[in-house]
Design a protein around this motif. Structure first.
Motif, mmCIF file in Angstrom:
data_model
loop_
_atom_site.group_PDB
_atom_site.id
_atom_site.type_symbol
_atom_site.label_atom_id
_atom_site.label_comp_id
_atom_site.label_asym_id
_atom_site.label_seq_id
_atom_site.Cartn_x
_atom_site.Cartn_y
_atom_site.Cartn_z
ATOM 1 N N GLU A 34 0.829 -1.213 0.000
ATOM 2 C CA GLU A 34 0.000 0.000 0.000
ATOM 3 C C GLU A 34 0.862 1.261 0.000
ATOM 4 O O GLU A 34 0.549 2.234 -0.685
ATOM 5 N N GLU A 35 1.949 1.241 0.753
ATOM 6 C CA GLU A 35 2.836 2.405 0.771
ATOM 7 C C GLU A 35 3.530 2.566 -0.579
ATOM 8 O O GLU A 35 3.740 3.691 -1.039
ATOM 9 N N CYS A 36 3.867 1.460 -1.229
ATOM 10 C CA CYS A 36 4.477 1.534 -2.556
ATOM 11 C C CYS A 36 3.541 2.231 -3.545
ATOM 12 O O CYS A 36 3.976 3.089 -4.319
ATOM 13 N N VAL A 37 2.277 1.885 -3.490
ATOM 14 C CA VAL A 37 1.286 2.501 -4.380
ATOM 15 C C VAL A 37 1.186 3.992 -4.082
ATOM 16 O O VAL A 37 1.189 4.832 -4.994
ATOM 17 N N ARG A 38 1.144 4.348 -2.797
ATOM 18 C CA ARG A 38 1.039 5.753 -2.398
ATOM 19 C C ARG A 38 2.277 6.532 -2.849
ATOM 20 O O ARG A 38 2.169 7.623 -3.419
ATOM 21 N N LEU A 39 3.458 5.960 -2.618
ATOM 22 C CA LEU A 39 4.699 6.636 -3.008
ATOM 23 C C LEU A 39 4.786 6.819 -4.523
ATOM 24 O O LEU A 39 5.238 7.865 -5.004
ATOM 25 N N ALA A 40 4.359 5.816 -5.266
ATOM 26 C CA ALA A 40 4.393 5.902 -6.728
ATOM 27 C C ALA A 40 3.493 7.029 -7.235
ATOM 28 O O ALA A 40 3.809 7.677 -8.235
ATOM 29 N N ARG A 41 2.393 7.260 -6.535
ATOM 30 C CA ARG A 41 1.476 8.337 -6.939
ATOM 31 C C ARG A 41 2.014 9.718 -6.576
ATOM 32 O O ARG A 41 1.787 10.679 -7.302
ATOM 33 N N LEU A 42 2.721 9.809 -5.454
ATOM 34 C CA LEU A 42 3.163 11.101 -4.939
ATOM 35 C C LEU A 42 4.511 11.576 -5.479
ATOM 36 O O LEU A 42 4.765 12.773 -5.531
#
Length: 110
Positions: A34-42
């Protein structure tokens, strides 16, 4: 310059922003999907989901061509292993590990 940052949280976020703002290529390695997805978006960085202390994950992240590896996980043991692998196995010239426990600083320096 290619920079690999292993970890998560605010420190990783701000380090990544600093390096990308200066035009450097950043690859983030994080265990939490989930953090990977968030970081990829930000962030304007490549995000690899996996354990940064696993040589296969470091290889996938392009450690062989990296000039800097930063280990900023909450686990000192992981940070030390990540930097040792980056430097010794992949030839990364600069490897920096976060020592969360001040008692570990001398061990990290050795």
């Amino acid at each position: 310059m290619k920079v690999i940052i292993v970890g998560g949280g605010k420190m990783l976020y701000f380090l990544c922003r600093l390096f990308t703002a200066k035009g450097h290529s950043v690859v983030i390695i994080n265990r939490e999907r989930e953090e990977c997805v968030r970081l990829a978006r930000l962030l304007s960085a490549t995000v690899v989901c996996g354990d940064g202390s696993d040589p296969r994950i470091l290889k996938e992240a392009g450690a062989m061509g990296a000039e800097v590896a930063l280990a900023v996980t909450p686990q000192d043991q992981d940070n030390l292993i990540i930097c040792q692998l980056a430097a010794l196995q992949f030839g990364v010239p600069r490897a920096v590990a976060l020592a969360n426990d001040p008692d570990n600083v001398e061990v990290f320096k050795k």
